[in-house]
Design a protein around this motif. Structure first.
Motif, PDB file in Angstrom:
ATOM      1  N   HIS A 193       0.824  -1.205   0.000  1.00  0.00           N
ATOM      2  CA  HIS A 193       0.000   0.000   0.000  1.00  0.00           C
ATOM      3  C   HIS A 193       0.858   1.254   0.000  1.00  0.00           C
ATOM      4  N   LEU A 194       0.522   2.163  -0.905  1.00  0.00           N
ATOM      5  CA  LEU A 194       1.100   3.500  -0.917  1.00  0.00           C
ATOM      6  C   LEU A 194       0.025   4.441  -0.401  1.00  0.00           C
ATOM      7  N   SER A 245      11.814  -7.763  -3.729  1.00  0.00           N
ATOM      8  CA  SER A 245      11.536  -8.990  -4.479  1.00  0.00           C
ATOM      9  C   SER A 245      10.129  -9.527  -4.282  1.00  0.00           C
ATOM     10  N   ASP A 246       9.441  -9.111  -3.209  1.00  0.00           N
ATOM     11  CA  ASP A 246       8.120  -9.681  -2.931  1.00  0.00           C
ATOM     12  C   ASP A 246       6.975  -8.822  -3.432  1.00  0.00           C
ATOM     13  N   VAL A 247       7.248  -7.737  -4.135  1.00  0.00           N
ATOM     14  CA  VAL A 247       6.194  -6.829  -4.575  1.00  0.00           C
ATOM     15  C   VAL A 247       5.657  -7.261  -5.938  1.00  0.00           C
ATOM     16  N   THR A 248       4.403  -7.708  -5.964  1.00  0.00           N
ATOM     17  CA  THR A 248       3.740  -8.019  -7.235  1.00  0.00           C
ATOM     18  C   THR A 248       2.451  -7.229  -7.402  1.00  0.00           C
ATOM     19  N   ALA A 249       1.988  -6.548  -6.340  1.00  0.00           N
ATOM     20  CA  ALA A 249       0.744  -5.793  -6.426  1.00  0.00           C
ATOM     21  C   ALA A 249       0.796  -4.615  -5.463  1.00  0.00           C
ATOM     22  N   VAL A 250       0.325  -3.463  -5.927  1.00  0.00           N
ATOM     23  CA  VAL A 250       0.325  -2.250  -5.103  1.00  0.00           C
ATOM     24  C   VAL A 250      -1.021  -1.542  -5.251  1.00  0.00           C
ATOM     25  N   PHE A 251      -1.594  -1.167  -4.119  1.00  0.00           N
ATOM     26  CA  PHE A 251      -2.777  -0.316  -4.103  1.00  0.00           C
ATOM     27  C   PHE A 251      -2.334   1.072  -3.660  1.00  0.00           C
ATOM     28  N   ALA A 252      -2.470   2.048  -4.543  1.00  0.00           N
ATOM     29  CA  ALA A 252      -2.110   3.429  -4.225  1.00  0.00           C
ATOM     30  C   ALA A 252      -3.358   4.200  -3.818  1.00  0.00           C
ATOM     31  N   ALA A 253      -3.210   5.092  -2.863  1.00  0.00           N
ATOM     32  CA  ALA A 253      -4.364   5.782  -2.284  1.00  0.00           C
ATOM     33  C   ALA A 253      -4.962   6.848  -3.186  1.00  0.00           C
ATOM     34  N   ASN A 254      -4.296   7.196  -4.276  1.00  0.00           N
ATOM     35  CA  ASN A 254      -4.950   8.021  -5.299  1.00  0.00           C
ATOM     36  C   ASN A 254      -4.292   7.763  -6.651  1.00  0.00           C
ATOM     37  N   ALA A 268      12.586   1.098 -14.007  1.00  0.00           N
ATOM     38  CA  ALA A 268      13.428   0.079 -13.369  1.00  0.00           C
ATOM     39  C   ALA A 268      13.419  -1.235 -14.143  1.00  0.00           C
ATOM     40  N   GLY A 269      12.727  -1.288 -15.258  1.00  0.00           N
ATOM     41  CA  GLY A 269      12.714  -2.494 -16.084  1.00  0.00           C
ATOM     42  C   GLY A 269      11.577  -3.444 -15.780  1.00  0.00           C
ATOM     43  N   LEU A 270      10.633  -3.028 -14.965  1.00  0.00           N
ATOM     44  CA  LEU A 270       9.478  -3.872 -14.640  1.00  0.00           C
ATOM     45  C   LEU A 270       8.296  -3.505 -15.537  1.00  0.00           C
ATOM     46  N   ARG A 271       7.538  -4.518 -15.880  1.00  0.00           N
ATOM     47  CA  ARG A 271       6.356  -4.303 -16.713  1.00  0.00           C
ATOM     48  C   ARG A 271       5.108  -4.277 -15.838  1.00  0.00           C
ATOM     49  N   VAL A 272       4.232  -3.352 -16.156  1.00  0.00           N
ATOM     50  CA  VAL A 272       2.927  -3.264 -15.495  1.00  0.00           C
ATOM     51  C   VAL A 272       1.873  -3.598 -16.543  1.00  0.00           C
ATOM     52  N   PRO A 273       1.110  -4.674 -16.330  1.00  0.00           N
ATOM     53  CA  PRO A 273       0.927  -5.449 -15.095  1.00  0.00           C
ATOM     54  C   PRO A 273       1.659  -6.796 -15.073  1.00  0.00           C
ATOM     55  N   GLU A 274       2.458  -7.100 -16.086  1.00  0.00           N
ATOM     56  CA  GLU A 274       3.042  -8.447 -16.154  1.00  0.00           C
ATOM     57  C   GLU A 274       3.900  -8.779 -14.938  1.00  0.00           C
ATOM     58  N   ASP A 275       4.652  -7.774 -14.428  1.00  0.00           N
ATOM     59  CA  ASP A 275       5.488  -8.003 -13.250  1.00  0.00           C
ATOM     60  C   ASP A 275       4.851  -7.460 -11.966  1.00  0.00           C
ATOM     61  N   VAL A 276       4.249  -6.300 -12.061  1.00  0.00           N
ATOM     62  CA  VAL A 276       3.617  -5.674 -10.894  1.00  0.00           C
ATOM     63  C   VAL A 276       2.270  -5.082 -11.324  1.00  0.00           C
ATOM     64  N   SER A 277       1.215  -5.435 -10.597  1.00  0.00           N
ATOM     65  CA  SER A 277      -0.103  -4.840 -10.834  1.00  0.00           C
ATOM     66  C   SER A 277      -0.279  -3.616  -9.941  1.00  0.00           C
ATOM     67  N   VAL A 278      -0.977  -2.615 -10.470  1.00  0.00           N
ATOM     68  CA  VAL A 278      -1.186  -1.368  -9.724  1.00  0.00           C
ATOM     69  C   VAL A 278      -2.650  -0.953  -9.828  1.00  0.00           C
ATOM     70  N   VAL A 279      -3.218  -0.593  -8.680  1.00  0.00           N
ATOM     71  CA  VAL A 279      -4.583  -0.051  -8.620  1.00  0.00           C
ATOM     72  C   VAL A 279      -4.525   1.327  -7.983  1.00  0.00           C
ATOM     73  N   GLY A 280      -5.255   2.283  -8.559  1.00  0.00           N
ATOM     74  CA  GLY A 280      -5.335   3.628  -7.997  1.00  0.00           C
ATOM     75  C   GLY A 280      -6.667   3.858  -7.310  1.00  0.00           C
ATOM     76  N   PHE A 281      -6.965   5.139  -7.084  1.00  0.00           N
ATOM     77  CA  PHE A 281      -8.194   5.509  -6.368  1.00  0.00           C
ATOM     78  C   PHE A 281      -8.605   6.895  -6.830  1.00  0.00           C
TER      79      PHE A 281
END
Length: 357
Positions: A193-194, A245-254, A268-281
């Protein structure tokens, strides 16, 4: 139609009787239309308003105040900010008040001024408003103030003494929980969570919803990163999370922080969402057009404003009636391309992103 003449030959100010005559209705019906009373058909209302516009008629607010004991004005205490959420809520209040036939008087507060809310309320009371809306998103400490008109508090704890205080706009925790559950349902082991600044009631509610979703599934809460609602703070958090290394999903507060976060992860070379999923608000207008289009929770600003104003107007116009309950805000998750099941491959042994062929 020939308008009457005032002394000196100038055009006379049109009256309610003139409007009634042109619209073919009684003067009482004209009064009902301009006071937003019930039992007036849409067709009659249209004829009256068209007649009033043709004649240039404006209801005499001073006379109406003397007759009803009310000014048909509502005061709003709001944080002076261009942030999407608070600004959208004030716009929603203005629309709802105008539709109900009330004028709006807004006094802005400044972040970091502990006496700002009390001072704003006092200013509005001096202007004779019939009720007050407090749309103050920041906890500036206790408010020692008693008011003699109904008060609506949006998205914050009740903090006023007076004849009637009502609340609406709660439920951000439910929206945040839905965002977190969406990521867990995709198969992510946990969700980071951010958060927004802790002094903001909205940031606390969204963090509470995230925590509740994880607790319900027996998942420990990862450490929380905190931003200031800006894309820049999201970018800074993303630079930190990119090498965990354990971050695959992040919920950001806005959404702004989510957009900055995605930029840092991509760099940083990571793909969204293939490597890390992100949800906003919030579902700000640009969220559908960033790369990738952002999955987010849509805030029902207009619905909250209308429901809150409904409660406030009931308290103003029917002070002896039993207060009506606030409606539960709808939960609307807007799924776009920034979320997907967790990756099959993890990070490299040194904790950095996996280098893809």
């Amino acid at each position: 139609m020939v308008r009457g003449a005032a002394r000196g030959g100038g055009p006379a100010t049109p009256t309610g009787m003139d409007v009634a005559r042109l619209a073919g209705v009684s003067q009482k019906t004209v009064s009902r239309v301009f006071n937003s009373e019930q039992y007036v058909s849409a067709e009659v209302r249209r004829r009256v308003l068209e007649a009033a516009e043709e004649l240039g008629y404006r209801l005499n607010s001073a006379a109406r105040t003397l007759a009803s004991g009310r000014t048909r004005s509502i005061g709003v205490v709001a944080l002076g900010t261009a942030l999407y959420g608070p600004a959208s809520l004030v716009i929603g209040i203005e629309r709802a008040a105008r539709d109900a036939g009330y004028a709006l008087r807004v006094v802005n507060t400044l972040e970091g001024d502990p006496g700002g809310v009390a001072g704003a309320v006092e200013s509005l009371l001096e202007q004779g408003v019939d009720g007050i809306v407090v749309s103050e998103p920041i906890d500036e400490g206790p408010v020692s103030l008693s008011v003699d008109v109904p008060v609506l508090v949006l998205g914050a704890p009740l903090q006023f003494g007076g004849p009637r205080t009502v609340a609406a706009g709660a439920g951000a925790d439910s929206l945040a929980r839905a965002a977190t559950e969406h990521l867990l349902d995709l198969g992510h082991v946990t969700v980071h969570h951010l958060a927004g600044p802790h002094r903001w009631f909205a940031a606390r509610d969204r963090r509470a919803g995230w925590e509740a979703a994880l607790t319900a599934r027996g998942i420990a809460h990862p450490p929380v990163l905190t931003g200031d609602w800006s894309a820049a703070s999201g970018y800074a958090a993303g630079r930190e999370l990119a090498f965990s290394s354990d971050v695959t999903a992040v919920f950001a507060a806005n959404d702004d922080m989510a957009i900055g976060l995605i930029r840092a992860l991509t760099e940083a070379g990571l793909r969204v969402p293939e490597d890390v999923s992100v949800v906003g608000f919030d579902d700000i207008p640009v969220s559908a057009y960033v790369t990738p289009p952002l999955t987010t929770v849509r805030q029902p600003f207009d619905a909250v404003a209308r429901d809150g104003l409904r409660l406030l107007l009931q308290a103003i116009e029917k002070p002896d009636a039993e207060p009506a309950p606030a409606s539960e805000p709808p939960v609307e998750l807007v799924v776009r391309a920034s979320t997907a099941p967790p990756p099959n491959r993890g990070r490299s042994a040194d904790g950095g992103p996996t280098v893809l062929p």
